[in-house]
Design an enzyme around this catalytic site. Structure first.
Site: not given
Ligand code: 4NP
Length: 167
Positions: A16, A22, A133
C-alpha cells in the site's frame, strides 16, 4: 520463488502507500488464514510501502486496534518496497489502482509486471474496486479495510491453492 514442485515456498507481498494500515493488515489476515489451513510453511507473506516516510514504524495504532478486535496482532515494521522484491515474490498485490500503477511502473520487466495484482480482484462476496486508504478517515474506514481484506484473502487462498497444485 522457484517453479519446481514445492521445493521453495510460495511468496506473497502486500503493498500500500505507507505500509502502516492496509498492507500490514492484509499480511496478518492472510498469515492467520494460511496457518488455519495448514499452509503456513508453504506460503510466506510480507508487506511493503510505496513511500518510505513511515519506515521502521509499527502499524497505525487505529489499524492495530481494529485488527486486534478481530483477533489479529499486527507487528510488522514499515519498510519501502525494493527492487529485489520483484524477483523474490511470486505475487505482489496492491490495495488500490494507484498502488498497482506505481508497482507496474517500478517493475523491472514484463515478467515481474505479470506478478502484480490488485487485492479486490480476489473478493468473494463483496464488491469494491479498491481497498480504500483509511488514514485520513474515521473508524468505519478501518472496519471496511478489514471487511474487504478478510473477504479477498479467502479468494486469494483459493487462487494460491490452484497455483500450488500446478507446480
Ligand atoms: P496505508 O495508509 O497506505 O494503508 O498504510 C497510509 C498511511 C500513511 C500515509 C498514507 C496512507 N501517509 O501519507 O503518511
Amino acid at each position: 520463488m522457484e517453479k519446481d514442485c514445492g521445493v521453495k515456498e510460495y511468496k506473497i507481498l502486500f503493498v500500500c502507500l505507507g505500509n502502516i494500515c492496509r498492507s500490514p493488515a492484509a499480511e496478518e489476515v492472510m498469515r492467520v488464514l494460511l496457518a488455519k489451513e495448514g499452509l503456513g510453511d508453504a506460503v510466506k507473506v510480507d508487506s511493503a510501502g510505496l513511500i518510505a516516510y513511515h519506515e521502521g514504524e509499527l502499524p497505525d495504532s487505529r489499524m492495530r486496534m481494529h485488527a486486534y478486535l478481530r483477533g489479529y496482532s499486527l507487528s510488522h515494521r514499515s519498510r519501502p518496497i525494493r527492487k529485489s522484491d520483484f524477483k523474490d515474490f511470486d505475487m505482489i498485490i496492491g490495495m488500490d489502482s494507484n498502488n498497482v500503477e506505481d508497482l507496474t511502473e517500478l517493475a523491472p520487466d514484463d515478467e515481474s509486471r505479470s506478478r502484480v495484482f490488485k487485492m479486490t480482484r480476489f473478493l468473494q462476496t463483496k464488491r469494491a474496486d479498491s481497498v480504500p486508504d483509511p488514514y485520513y478517515g474515521g473508524t468505519e474506514g478501518f472496519e471496511l479495510v478489514l471487511d474487504l481484506l478478510e473477504d479477498s484473502c479467502s479468494g486469494l487462498l483459493a487462487f494460491v491453492r490452484q497455483r500450488l497444485s500446478c507446480r
